[in-house]
Motif scaffolding. Structure first.
Motif, PDB file in Angstrom:
ATOM      1  N   ILE A 169       3.541 -12.520  12.977  1.00  0.00           N
ATOM      2  CA  ILE A 169       4.565 -12.206  11.991  1.00  0.00           C
ATOM      3  C   ILE A 169       5.394 -11.058  12.559  1.00  0.00           C
ATOM      4  O   ILE A 169       5.050 -10.466  13.581  1.00  0.00           O
ATOM      5  N   ALA A 170       6.488 -10.733  11.899  1.00  0.00           N
ATOM      6  CA  ALA A 170       7.334  -9.622  12.337  1.00  0.00           C
ATOM      7  C   ALA A 170       7.629  -8.722  11.149  1.00  0.00           C
ATOM      8  O   ALA A 170       7.622  -9.154   9.991  1.00  0.00           O
ATOM      9  N   ALA A 171       7.864  -7.446  11.441  1.00  0.00           N
ATOM     10  CA  ALA A 171       8.211  -6.475  10.412  1.00  0.00           C
ATOM     11  C   ALA A 171       9.325  -5.588  10.959  1.00  0.00           C
ATOM     12  O   ALA A 171       9.437  -5.399  12.177  1.00  0.00           O
ATOM     13  N   PRO A 172      10.156  -5.029  10.079  1.00  0.00           N
ATOM     14  CA  PRO A 172      11.271  -4.201  10.558  1.00  0.00           C
ATOM     15  C   PRO A 172      10.788  -2.906  11.205  1.00  0.00           C
ATOM     16  O   PRO A 172       9.853  -2.265  10.731  1.00  0.00           O
ATOM     17  N   SER A 173      11.446  -2.527  12.294  1.00  0.00           N
ATOM     18  CA  SER A 173      11.069  -1.318  13.025  1.00  0.00           C
ATOM     19  C   SER A 173      11.705  -0.060  12.460  1.00  0.00           C
ATOM     20  O   SER A 173      11.249   1.045  12.732  1.00  0.00           O
ATOM     21  N   GLY A 174      12.786  -0.209  11.703  1.00  0.00           N
ATOM     22  CA  GLY A 174      13.546   0.945  11.250  1.00  0.00           C
ATOM     23  C   GLY A 174      14.619   1.363  12.242  1.00  0.00           C
ATOM     24  O   GLY A 174      15.381   2.291  11.995  1.00  0.00           O
ATOM     25  N   ALA A 228       0.843  -1.187   0.000  1.00  0.00           N
ATOM     26  CA  ALA A 228       0.000   0.000   0.000  1.00  0.00           C
ATOM     27  C   ALA A 228       0.882   1.243   0.000  1.00  0.00           C
ATOM     28  O   ALA A 228       2.033   1.204   0.443  1.00  0.00           O
ATOM     29  N   THR A 229       0.337   2.324  -0.508  1.00  0.00           N
ATOM     30  CA  THR A 229       0.997   3.616  -0.479  1.00  0.00           C
ATOM     31  C   THR A 229       0.129   4.580   0.313  1.00  0.00           C
ATOM     32  O   THR A 229      -1.062   4.709   0.040  1.00  0.00           O
ATOM     33  N   VAL A 230       0.715   5.228   1.290  1.00  0.00           N
ATOM     34  CA  VAL A 230      -0.009   6.153   2.159  1.00  0.00           C
ATOM     35  C   VAL A 230       0.587   7.548   1.987  1.00  0.00           C
ATOM     36  O   VAL A 230       1.770   7.755   2.259  1.00  0.00           O
ATOM     37  N   ASN A 231      -0.207   8.477   1.521  1.00  0.00           N
ATOM     38  CA  ASN A 231       0.211   9.873   1.412  1.00  0.00           C
ATOM     39  C   ASN A 231      -0.381  10.654   2.576  1.00  0.00           C
ATOM     40  O   ASN A 231      -1.575  10.544   2.849  1.00  0.00           O
ATOM     41  N   ALA A 283       2.143  -4.898   6.662  1.00  0.00           N
ATOM     42  CA  ALA A 283       2.886  -5.194   7.890  1.00  0.00           C
ATOM     43  C   ALA A 283       3.940  -4.122   8.148  1.00  0.00           C
ATOM     44  O   ALA A 283       4.119  -3.669   9.290  1.00  0.00           O
ATOM     45  N   GLU A 284       4.641  -3.710   7.109  1.00  0.00           N
ATOM     46  CA  GLU A 284       5.664  -2.674   7.276  1.00  0.00           C
ATOM     47  C   GLU A 284       5.042  -1.341   7.682  1.00  0.00           C
ATOM     48  O   GLU A 284       5.602  -0.614   8.514  1.00  0.00           O
ATOM     49  N   LEU A 285       3.903  -1.005   7.116  1.00  0.00           N
ATOM     50  CA  LEU A 285       3.221   0.237   7.481  1.00  0.00           C
ATOM     51  C   LEU A 285       2.730   0.189   8.924  1.00  0.00           C
ATOM     52  O   LEU A 285       2.813   1.180   9.661  1.00  0.00           O
ATOM     53  N   LEU A 286       2.214  -0.962   9.329  1.00  0.00           N
ATOM     54  CA  LEU A 286       1.809  -1.116  10.728  1.00  0.00           C
ATOM     55  C   LEU A 286       3.003  -0.937  11.656  1.00  0.00           C
ATOM     56  O   LEU A 286       2.896  -0.296  12.713  1.00  0.00           O
ATOM     57  N   ALA A 287       4.150  -1.497  11.272  1.00  0.00           N
ATOM     58  CA  ALA A 287       5.353  -1.366  12.091  1.00  0.00           C
ATOM     59  C   ALA A 287       5.777   0.090  12.200  1.00  0.00           C
ATOM     60  O   ALA A 287       6.136   0.582  13.278  1.00  0.00           O
ATOM     61  N   ARG A 288       5.730   0.802  11.081  1.00  0.00           N
ATOM     62  CA  ARG A 288       6.117   2.206  11.084  1.00  0.00           C
ATOM     63  C   ARG A 288       5.199   3.025  11.982  1.00  0.00           C
ATOM     64  O   ARG A 288       5.644   3.900  12.736  1.00  0.00           O
ATOM     65  N   ALA A 289       3.912   2.732  11.900  1.00  0.00           N
ATOM     66  CA  ALA A 289       2.951   3.461  12.732  1.00  0.00           C
ATOM     67  C   ALA A 289       3.140   3.122  14.209  1.00  0.00           C
ATOM     68  O   ALA A 289       3.007   3.989  15.078  1.00  0.00           O
TER      69      ALA A 289
END
Length: 283
Positions: free
Chosen positions: A158-163, A48-51, A81-87
């Motif tokens: 599952i896991a996603a990168p935190s940054g 997904a792309t979130v603006n 999953a990555e967007l959820l992690a970022r949020a």
């Protein structure tokens, strides 16, 4: 500008978030609740792309200046999953207190993006960034309501990168030489460098974002109990980060000692670079 960990820096500086627009890379009707494993797979594979636009508290002279907010336009792209992690990382808390509510707009956008693909009925998705055992520093975001009592609930993880840099090797080395205090130093340094990257923060401090960077530094210092302030001018970013990391290390060490876990167990459970996502479904 593509969202990076620096966005987490700027986001912590702001006072309010603006209206967010969302687009998804998979425009289709939301899928049914399904099994937890199926939902988890969808989160891991659907992009997904979130603006969105982050709006600072404008100074009186620039309150009506559209260019004053244009610099805060952001685009985040990745798997759900990555967007959820970022949020989740963006909703950072210390001792249960949010550092800022300025990324609430991003959180809502991510929730809408997830909802465009997965119906939240009979599904609850929780993304948690808890960097070490017993952490008083964490971030989380939740999609969906709680399951009713007395119904069978199925779960998948599952896991996603935190940054945030993982620092796995450094944590192991520090544990061998200095024990819990050494682990705390590495963890605190990783959190500060991940949320406030020195080079990018120094660049931002010299541009029109300077006031926001200073605000972020003061806010973080108050949260972790730093006495006084380090200036960000003329290379002061490194000094400010060192002060933050030193104060945060004391907090991390207290958290780790409070778990009564062995040093080896603590090393195994330090997860700076990972956000855990748990999917629960029920009939």
């Amino acid at each position: 500008m593509t969202s990076t960990v620096l966005d987490g820096v700027i986001c912590l500086l702001l006072i309010s978030a603006a209206v967010v627009t969302v687009t998804t890379a998979t425009p289709r009707e939301p899928t049914g609740e399904g099994r937890a494993a199926d939902v988890a797979s969808t989160l891991a594979t659907t992009t997904a792309t979130v603006n969105y636009t982050l709006t600072p508290a404008p100074e009186p002279a620039t309150a009506g200046d559209p260019e004053s907010t244009a610099v805060f336009d952001r685009t985040a792209h990745g798997t759900l999953a990555e967007l959820l992690a970022r949020a989740a990382v963006g909703r950072l808390e210390i001792d249960g207190r949010r550092l800022s509510h300025t990324r609430d707009g991003l959180s809502r956008a991510v929730i809408r993006a997830v909802g465009a693909t997965i119906r939240a009925n009979h599904t609850r998705i929780t993304a948690v960034w808890r960097p070490y055992p017993g952490a008083s520093v964490e971030g989380r975001i939740v999609v969906g309501g709680r399951p009713p009592p007395d119904v069978p609930v199925h779960a998948a993880r599952i896991a996603a990168p935190s940054g945030i840099p993982s620092r796995r090797a450094a944590v192991r080395d520090a544990a061998e030489s200095e024990g819990i205090e050494g682990i705390a130093d590495v963890v605190a340094d990783g959190i500060v460098d991940g949320l406030f990257p020195p080079t990018r923060t120094r660049i931002a401090a010299g541009e029109r974002d300077a006031a926001l960077v200073r605000h972020r530094c003061r806010l973080a210092e108050r949260r972790v109990g730093v006495d006084g302030r380090a200036t960000l001018a003329h290379g002061g970013v490194a000094a400010a980060n060192d002060r933050l990391a030193t104060a945060l290390s004391d907090r991390v060490a207290a958290d780790l000692h409070g778990t009564n876990a062995s040093t080896r167990r603590v090393v195994e459970r330090v997860r700076l670079g990972r956000v855990r996502i748990v999917v629960r479904t029920w009939p």
